[in-house]
Scaffold this active site. Structure first.
Site, PDB file in Angstrom:
ATOM      1  N   HIS A 198      29.026 -39.228  46.804  1.00  0.00           N
ATOM      2  CA  HIS A 198      28.429 -38.444  45.470  1.00  0.00           C
ATOM      3  C   HIS A 198      29.283 -39.068  44.399  1.00  0.00           C
ATOM      4  O   HIS A 198      30.560 -39.118  44.343  1.00  0.00           O
ATOM      5  CB  HIS A 198      28.522 -37.014  45.650  1.00  0.00           C
ATOM      6  CG  HIS A 198      27.709 -36.358  46.689  1.00  0.00           C
ATOM      7  ND1 HIS A 198      26.829 -36.862  47.201  1.00  0.00           N
ATOM      8  CD2 HIS A 198      27.559 -34.878  46.820  1.00  0.00           C
ATOM      9  CE1 HIS A 198      25.909 -36.064  47.870  1.00  0.00           C
ATOM     10  NE2 HIS A 198      26.555 -34.743  47.383  1.00  0.00           N
ATOM     11  N   CYS A 245      29.455 -29.934  48.112  1.00  0.00           N
ATOM     12  CA  CYS A 245      29.985 -31.285  48.215  1.00  0.00           C
ATOM     13  C   CYS A 245      29.983 -31.822  46.832  1.00  0.00           C
ATOM     14  O   CYS A 245      30.545 -32.859  46.469  1.00  0.00           O
ATOM     15  CB  CYS A 245      29.115 -32.071  49.256  1.00  0.00           C
ATOM     16  SG  CYS A 245      27.360 -31.770  48.867  1.00  0.00           S
TER      17      CYS A 245
HETATM   18  P1  NAP Z   1      21.140 -30.458  58.791  1.00  0.00           P
HETATM   19  O1  NAP Z   1      21.196 -31.969  58.976  1.00  0.00           O
HETATM   20  O2  NAP Z   1      19.633 -29.846  58.351  1.00  0.00           O
HETATM   21  O3  NAP Z   1      21.553 -29.543  59.972  1.00  0.00           O
HETATM   22  C1  NAP Z   1      21.276 -28.133  60.136  1.00  0.00           C
HETATM   23  C2  NAP Z   1      21.842 -27.710  61.532  1.00  0.00           C
HETATM   24  O4  NAP Z   1      21.606 -26.260  61.523  1.00  0.00           O
HETATM   25  C3  NAP Z   1      21.221 -28.041  62.740  1.00  0.00           C
HETATM   26  O5  NAP Z   1      22.273 -28.080  63.701  1.00  0.00           O
HETATM   27  C4  NAP Z   1      20.244 -27.379  63.079  1.00  0.00           C
HETATM   28  O6  NAP Z   1      20.190 -27.347  64.650  1.00  0.00           O
HETATM   29  C5  NAP Z   1      21.045 -25.722  62.603  1.00  0.00           C
HETATM   30  N1  NAP Z   1      20.048 -24.746  62.376  1.00  0.00           N
HETATM   31  C6  NAP Z   1      18.870 -25.049  61.722  1.00  0.00           C
HETATM   32  N2  NAP Z   1      18.052 -23.818  61.888  1.00  0.00           N
HETATM   33  C7  NAP Z   1      18.868 -22.819  62.457  1.00  0.00           C
HETATM   34  C8  NAP Z   1      18.701 -21.534  63.044  1.00  0.00           C
HETATM   35  N3  NAP Z   1      17.663 -20.732  62.681  1.00  0.00           N
HETATM   36  N4  NAP Z   1      19.477 -21.155  64.132  1.00  0.00           N
HETATM   37  C9  NAP Z   1      20.794 -22.018  64.567  1.00  0.00           C
HETATM   38  N5  NAP Z   1      20.757 -23.175  64.147  1.00  0.00           N
HETATM   39  C10 NAP Z   1      19.923 -23.687  63.113  1.00  0.00           C
HETATM   40  O7  NAP Z   1      22.003 -29.801  57.502  1.00  0.00           O
HETATM   41  P2  NAP Z   1      23.392 -30.346  56.907  1.00  0.00           P
HETATM   42  O8  NAP Z   1      23.226 -31.319  55.727  1.00  0.00           O
HETATM   43  O9  NAP Z   1      23.934 -30.746  58.137  1.00  0.00           O
HETATM   44  O10 NAP Z   1      23.871 -29.204  56.358  1.00  0.00           O
HETATM   45  C11 NAP Z   1      24.633 -27.953  56.980  1.00  0.00           C
HETATM   46  C12 NAP Z   1      25.247 -26.951  56.162  1.00  0.00           C
HETATM   47  O11 NAP Z   1      26.346 -27.760  55.366  1.00  0.00           O
HETATM   48  C13 NAP Z   1      24.268 -26.492  55.282  1.00  0.00           C
HETATM   49  O12 NAP Z   1      24.759 -25.076  54.710  1.00  0.00           O
HETATM   50  C14 NAP Z   1      24.616 -27.160  53.820  1.00  0.00           C
HETATM   51  O13 NAP Z   1      24.434 -26.616  52.727  1.00  0.00           O
HETATM   52  C15 NAP Z   1      26.065 -27.651  53.943  1.00  0.00           C
HETATM   53  N6  NAP Z   1      26.728 -28.703  53.485  1.00  0.00           N
HETATM   54  C16 NAP Z   1      26.229 -30.075  53.651  1.00  0.00           C
HETATM   55  C17 NAP Z   1      26.763 -31.253  53.006  1.00  0.00           C
HETATM   56  C18 NAP Z   1      25.851 -32.691  53.182  1.00  0.00           C
HETATM   57  O14 NAP Z   1      26.460 -33.490  52.527  1.00  0.00           O
HETATM   58  N7  NAP Z   1      25.053 -32.785  53.983  1.00  0.00           N
HETATM   59  C19 NAP Z   1      27.945 -31.253  52.302  1.00  0.00           C
HETATM   60  C20 NAP Z   1      28.259 -29.697  51.972  1.00  0.00           C
HETATM   61  C21 NAP Z   1      27.678 -28.606  52.795  1.00  0.00           C
HETATM   62  P3  NAP Z   1      19.007 -28.066  64.907  1.00  0.00           P
HETATM   63  O15 NAP Z   1      19.040 -29.613  65.275  1.00  0.00           O
HETATM   64  O16 NAP Z   1      18.515 -27.569  66.783  1.00  0.00           O
HETATM   65  O17 NAP Z   1      17.652 -28.068  64.183  1.00  0.00           O
END
Ligand code: NAP
Length: 365
Positions: free
Chosen positions: A256, A161
């Site tokens: 950002h 991002c």
């Molecule tokens: P997050 O808020 O921590 O959400 C993580 C998600 O993954 C939740 O739905 C969680 O489910 C699930 N999860 C965690 N452990 C798991 C497991 N063992 N098996 C199956 N599902 C699992 O993270 P996020 O910020 O949304 O980021 C998600 C992805 O997008 C990451 O790879 C991150 O690097 C990428 N990303 C994020 C952003 C940003 O701005 N935040 C930008 C670009 C890319 P539960 O709710 O059930 O725990």
């Protein structure tokens, strides 16, 4: 046209919630399958996100979907058989190796994966797409399928991002014929970029953190793949520009910001010429009118104190990059400040725009 039913892996997280929200009134796709960790599995979606819903607005019709375990591929295959999951958006936050294996299992079983996770960004035959910059990289998909013996499945990813605030403006200048030899970029990244609950409030209030694990390497290397070429079914990185990145976490909820100083090759645009190129820049998503595309991908602000996250992150459906402070650099040639919304342009909105591109090219739906 009936909508294409899609699944969201990681539907309960920060990015997954943004997918659910943005898809609630999308004209091409509808969220018809939701999966997350075993902690959320078995609950109605509205219950799984109760007390941790952070997207603006609501979840539309997705509230009654029963959340499945994303690790259980048989559930997604069953949903596909019932016409509820033509492809998945992957917004999983789990170990890199586990994510890589899981995304490959979905693609290998015939379910295309449009991913936000970093696990496959460096896989040689996986495209890393910004729809305005390298839409032609999607055309590696037939070679990817051939390399792996996959039929309908494939994996396409979007980059980190932090890149979104400056790579599209750099590309606009390059496309206009200006070589960029090197640049420095200092990012100020919102807390939502770390997911939920993310960075502890004790580390963020009245503070900033001048370190985000792995982020500077991603900011320096990922542009080279995006600007690279396809040769014999794999990507070859562009030789430049050379990038030096400082990445900081700051107490901003969304958006950002990136301060960039860059050096051109022998041919250098004037400040007025650079501004003209940015103001006039349009690409395939704008020409084809993709629903998630901002009408103007780069918006210029002339005020001396813009862009600012609170005032500018939602510009162009939160999909535009806002540029300001465009001026000569006393060390290199030109400097500017760029801003984009990290969970929309940098995550779910960018993923949906990639899916629109892949649909347009005939790889989805
Ligand atoms: P997050 O808020 O921590 O959400 C993580 C998600 O993954 C939740 O739905 C969680 O489910 C699930 N999860 C965690 N452990 C798991 C497991 N063992 N098996 C199956 N599902 C699992 O993270 P996020 O910020 O949304 O980021 C998600 C992805 O997008 C990451 O790879 C991150 O690097 C990428 N990303 C994020 C952003 C940003 O701005 N935040 C930008 C670009 C890319 P539960 O709710 O059930 O725990």
């Amino acid at each position: 046209m009936s909508k294409i039913p899609v699944g969201i892996l990681g539907a309960t997280g920060m990015v997954g919630q943004m997918y659910v929200h943005l898809l609630s009134d999308h004209p091409w796709f509808e969220a018809a399958y939701a999966a997350a960790s075993p902690r959320s599995a078995g609950k109605p979606y509205r219950e799984a996100v109760a007390g941790r819903w952070h997207a603006p607005g609501g979840w539309g019709g997705a509230g009654e979907l029963i959340v499945e375990d994303a690790n259980d591929l048989s559930k997604a295959l069953d949903a596909r058989r019932r016409g509820r999951c033509a492809f998945v958006f992957s917004a999983l936050e789990m170990g890199k190796e586990e994510t890589r294996r899981l995304e490959e299992a979905y693609a290998g079983a015939g379910i295309p994966v449009v991913s936000n996770a970093s696990a496959h960004r460096w896989t040689a035959d996986v495209p890393m797409l910004i729809a305005e910059v390298n839409p032609h990289h999607a055309d590696i998909i037939p070679a990817q399928r051939k390399n792996r013996g996959w039929d309908t499945g494939f994996i396409a990813v979007k980059p980190n991002c932090s890149l979104q605030s400056y790579l599209t403006p750099l590309w606009a200048l390059m496309e206009a014929g200006y070589e960029i030899k090197r640049l420095t970029v200092t990012t100020m990244q919102a807390v939502s970029g770390a997911g939920y609950p993310g960075v502890p409030s004790w580390d963020m209030i009245d503070n900033l953190v001048p370190y985000i694990e792995g982020e500077e390497e991603k900011s320096e290397r990922e542009p080279l793949k995006i600007l690279g070429a396809i040769k014999e079914g794999v990507f070859v990185n562009a030789p430049g520009p050379v990038i030096s990145a400082h990445c900081n976490r700051v107490p901003v909820t969304n958006g950002h910001t990136a301060c960039v100083s860059l050096e051109f090759g022998a041919k250098k645009p004037s400040i007025e010429e650079a501004k003209r190129i940015w103001a006039e820049f349009r690409a395939l998503p704008q020409e084809r009118g993709f629903p998630m595309a901002p009408p103007q991908p780069i918006i210029l602000r002339e005020e001396p104190d813009r862009p600012q996250p609170r005032k500018d992150r939602d510009a162009g459906k939160a999909m535009a990059v806002t540029l300001g402070r465009i001026r000569p650099c006393s060390v290199l040639d030109l400097r500017f400040t760029g801003l984009s919304h990290n969970t929309v342009r940098g995550a779910a909105g960018g993923g949906i725009l990639n899916a629109e591109l892949l649909t347009h090219k005939g790889y989805l739906g």
